[in-house]
Scaffold this active site. Structure first.
Site, PDB file in Angstrom:
ATOM      1  N   HIS A   4      -3.885  11.976  20.270  1.00 52.69           N
ATOM      2  CA  HIS A   4      -4.767  13.153  20.404  1.00 52.69           C
ATOM      3  C   HIS A   4      -4.241  14.328  19.564  1.00 52.69           C
ATOM      4  O   HIS A   4      -4.972  14.947  18.798  1.00 52.69           O
ATOM      5  CB  HIS A   4      -4.852  13.540  21.883  1.00 52.69           C
ATOM      6  CG  HIS A   4      -5.612  14.800  22.132  1.00 52.69           C
ATOM      7  ND1 HIS A   4      -6.978  14.882  21.960  1.00 52.69           N
ATOM      8  CD2 HIS A   4      -5.194  16.031  22.502  1.00 52.69           C
ATOM      9  CE1 HIS A   4      -7.364  16.122  22.230  1.00 52.69           C
ATOM     10  NE2 HIS A   4      -6.313  16.832  22.557  1.00 52.69           N
ATOM     11  N   ARG A  34     -10.296   7.468  16.875  1.00 48.94           N
ATOM     12  CA  ARG A  34      -9.179   8.373  16.598  1.00 48.94           C
ATOM     13  C   ARG A  34      -7.928   7.512  16.406  1.00 48.94           C
ATOM     14  O   ARG A  34      -7.354   7.009  17.367  1.00 48.94           O
ATOM     15  CB  ARG A  34      -9.007   9.306  17.804  1.00 48.94           C
ATOM     16  CG  ARG A  34      -8.103  10.483  17.573  1.00 48.94           C
ATOM     17  CD  ARG A  34      -7.692  11.097  18.895  1.00 48.94           C
ATOM     18  NE  ARG A  34      -6.709  10.260  19.552  1.00 48.94           N
ATOM     19  CZ  ARG A  34      -6.588  10.105  20.860  1.00 48.94           C
ATOM     20  NH1 ARG A  34      -7.388  10.711  21.696  1.00 48.94           N
ATOM     21  NH2 ARG A  34      -5.645   9.326  21.360  1.00 48.94           N
ATOM     22  N   TYR A  46      -1.626   4.706  26.787  1.00 52.28           N
ATOM     23  CA  TYR A  46      -2.943   4.405  27.370  1.00 52.28           C
ATOM     24  C   TYR A  46      -3.823   3.501  26.501  1.00 52.28           C
ATOM     25  O   TYR A  46      -4.970   3.264  26.819  1.00 52.28           O
ATOM     26  CB  TYR A  46      -3.698   5.695  27.726  1.00 52.28           C
ATOM     27  CG  TYR A  46      -3.842   6.688  26.584  1.00 52.28           C
ATOM     28  CD1 TYR A  46      -4.861   6.560  25.644  1.00 52.28           C
ATOM     29  CD2 TYR A  46      -2.957   7.748  26.447  1.00 52.28           C
ATOM     30  CE1 TYR A  46      -4.997   7.445  24.601  1.00 52.28           C
ATOM     31  CE2 TYR A  46      -3.075   8.651  25.402  1.00 52.28           C
ATOM     32  CZ  TYR A  46      -4.098   8.506  24.477  1.00 52.28           C
ATOM     33  OH  TYR A  46      -4.224   9.397  23.442  1.00 52.28           O
TER      34      TYR A  46
HETATM   35  C1  LIG Z   1     -13.428  23.405  28.676  1.00 49.77           C
HETATM   36  C2  LIG Z   1     -12.191  22.602  28.363  1.00 49.77           C
HETATM   37  N1  LIG Z   1     -11.715  21.733  29.288  1.00 49.77           N
HETATM   38  C3  LIG Z   1     -10.589  21.015  29.024  1.00 49.77           C
HETATM   39  C4  LIG Z   1      -9.940  21.160  27.837  1.00 49.77           C
HETATM   40  C5  LIG Z   1      -8.671  20.361  27.543  1.00 49.77           C
HETATM   41  N2  LIG Z   1      -8.916  19.393  26.482  1.00 49.77           N
HETATM   42  C6  LIG Z   1      -8.556  19.642  25.208  1.00 49.77           C
HETATM   43  S1  LIG Z   1      -8.998  18.414  24.162  1.00 49.77           S
HETATM   44  C7  LIG Z   1      -9.670  17.495  25.420  1.00 49.77           C
HETATM   45  C8  LIG Z   1     -10.304  16.168  25.126  1.00 49.77           C
HETATM   46  C9  LIG Z   1     -11.571  16.291  24.375  1.00 49.77           C
HETATM   47  O1  LIG Z   1     -12.031  15.052  23.961  1.00 49.77           O
HETATM   48  P1  LIG Z   1     -13.263  14.896  22.993  1.00 49.77           P
HETATM   49  O2  LIG Z   1     -14.320  15.879  23.327  1.00 49.77           O
HETATM   50  O3  LIG Z   1     -13.628  13.479  22.983  1.00 49.77           O
HETATM   51  O4  LIG Z   1     -12.677  15.342  21.571  1.00 49.77           O
HETATM   52  P2  LIG Z   1     -11.514  14.671  20.701  1.00 49.77           P
HETATM   53  O5  LIG Z   1     -10.240  15.388  21.067  1.00 49.77           O
HETATM   54  O6  LIG Z   1     -11.465  13.229  21.015  1.00 49.77           O
HETATM   55  O7  LIG Z   1     -11.895  14.949  19.291  1.00 49.77           O
HETATM   56  C10 LIG Z   1      -9.529  18.162  26.636  1.00 49.77           C
HETATM   57  C11 LIG Z   1      -9.981  17.626  27.925  1.00 49.77           C
HETATM   58  C12 LIG Z   1     -10.468  22.095  26.909  1.00 49.77           C
HETATM   59  N3  LIG Z   1      -9.920  22.296  25.710  1.00 49.77           N
HETATM   60  N4  LIG Z   1     -11.595  22.787  27.191  1.00 49.77           N
END
Ligand SMILES: Cc1ncc(C[n+]2csc(CCOP(=O)(O)OP(=O)(O)O)c2C)c(N)n1
Ligand SMILES: [Mg+2]
Length: 376
Positions: A279, A275, A288
């Site tokens: 985020h 990425r 980080y």
């Molecule tokens: C069930 C749930 N827990 C926590 C969150 C908060 N949250 C939003 S994005 C994220 C990170 C997700 O990372 P990843 O699965 O690697 O996807 P990326 O954003 O890197 O594409 C989190 C913890 C959420 N959306 N849903």
């Protein structure tokens, strides 16, 4: 030899430690970081190496990048509420959409807006959720594309349900489900993987391992070396592939979709990518991670790699690049014009479709919002 055979051979050559098997091999790829074919890399079918098809793939990558850049700009102008960028991950978006036929289902996350527009959904409809004007701006049935999922991994069981329903109805549709690396820690991911394998549902799980779940790096997310390895626990093939190599992604996805369509059950694909942006616009990634790490990945950019390969084969030159630039600019101009118009929406509607009967809390919230609107 299939891709799976190669993946298995790759594993056998690796040493194990006393603690756990270490599979630290490079992911499957066709192109090296400079866009030249790697020795001992995967061998895609001739159709996947056709210069015309690859040039279409290149155009799609460039289009995805232009869309992503424009959406990022729209956030800065206050036209979108939030935007999770897929910059650097475009090969995953393009390969996923190109692997599917019209009747197949796509289950995207919040990061996969580019996949929506690549499927043909107008940008203004694809970005409705992130604009904050409505839950979803397109008809999921018409586009065979579910609403973008923000709760992590909850789209997994939906993908299995859609795939299984199609299988029971004798409909040859496949469901392709995106996940992030962080989502593989969620129960829904495991329940989906298990049930897809048990029922041999026609599903492809595509994990975009972009190394981070917001600020949490992969090594804090899992003790496993490879996310693809998790597949064996469920009894399905798992493939780890270079997610910044469109040719490798196309090959791996074509095989997984074909397996699903012909009754061979699900596949778990781990696409190793990065990425490049934060985020979302609400995140400061410099807090980080080091800029040297970002630079390392920028040098493995999926667009540059395929561009160099096509240029070396004589399929891409400055004139074609200029044509693509112009097409992208025209698309972005249209996006800007559409988003310059104030959206019309009735904020009251947001409360109406949650429960059959509105709860007292929702009624109170609706009154609060109405009072705020009236005071403006
Ligand atoms: C069930 C749930 N827990 C926590 C969150 C908060 N949250 C939003 S994005 C994220 C990170 C997700 O990372 P990843 O699965 O690697 O996807 P990326 O954003 O890197 O594409 C989190 C913890 C959420 N959306 N849903
Ligand atoms: Mg991630």
């Amino acid at each position: 030899m299939t891709l799976l055979d190669l993946s298995a051979r790759d594993r056998e050559g690796k040493a194990a430690t006393a603690v756990r098997p270490v599979w630290d091999s490079e992911p499957l790829r066709y192109l090296d970081e400079h866009g030249a074919p790697v020795e001992g890399g995967i061998r895609p079918t001739p159709a996947l190496l056709d210069p015309g098809a690859l040039l279409r793939g290149y155009r799609a990558l460039r289009f995805a990048r232009a869309f992503d850049t424009e959406a990022t700009n729209l956030v800065m102008q206050g036209r979108l509420a939030v935007y999770p960028s897929c910059r650097g991950q475009e090969a995953c978006e393009v390969a996923a959409v190109h692997a599917l036929e019209e009747q197949d289902w796509l289950l995207p996350t919040y990061r996969d807006s580019a996949a929506l527009v690549l499927r043909g959904i107008p940008a203004v409809d694809a970005l409705t959720l992130l604009r904050g004007t409505w839950h979803c701006g397109y008809d999921p049935k018409q586009w065979r594309t579910m609403p973008q999922c923000t709760p992590l991994a909850t789209q997994g069981p939906h993908a299995v349900g859609l795939g299984l329903a199609a299988k029971l109805a004798g409909d040859p549709a496949v469901a392709l489900c995106f996940f992030g690396d962080g989502a593989t820690s969620e129960g829904d991911f495991h329940e989906a993987a298990n049930s897809a394998a048990v029922y041999q549902a026609p599903v492809v799980f595509l994990v975009q391992n972009n190394q981070y779940a917001i600020s949490v790096p992969l090594h804090k997310q899992t003790h496993a070396i490879s996310l693809a390895d998790k597949a064996s626990g469920y009894g399905m093939p798992g493939i780890r592939v270079d997610g910044n190599d469109l040719i490798a992604m196309n090959a791996v996805l074509a095989e997984a979709v074909q397996r699903a369509r012909t009754g061979g059950g699900p596949t778990l694909i781990e696409a190793v990518t990065y990425r490049v942006q934060a985020h979302t616009n609400a995140d400061d990634a410099a807090r980080y991670r080091q800029s040297a790490e970002v630079e390392y990945w920028r040098r493995r950019d999926p667009i540059d790699r395929l561009g160099r390969y096509l240029t070396a084969r004589g399929a891409l030159d400055a004139a074609v690049e200029a044509e693509i630039d112009e097409e992208c600019e025209r698309y972005c101009e249209q996006m800007r014009a559409q988003f310059a118009e104030e959206p019309s929406y009735d904020a009251d509607e947001m409360f109406e479709h949650v429960y059959d009967e509105m709860t007292p809390q929702l009624k109170a919230q609706r009154e609060m919002l109405r009072a705020e609107e009236a005071a403006k």
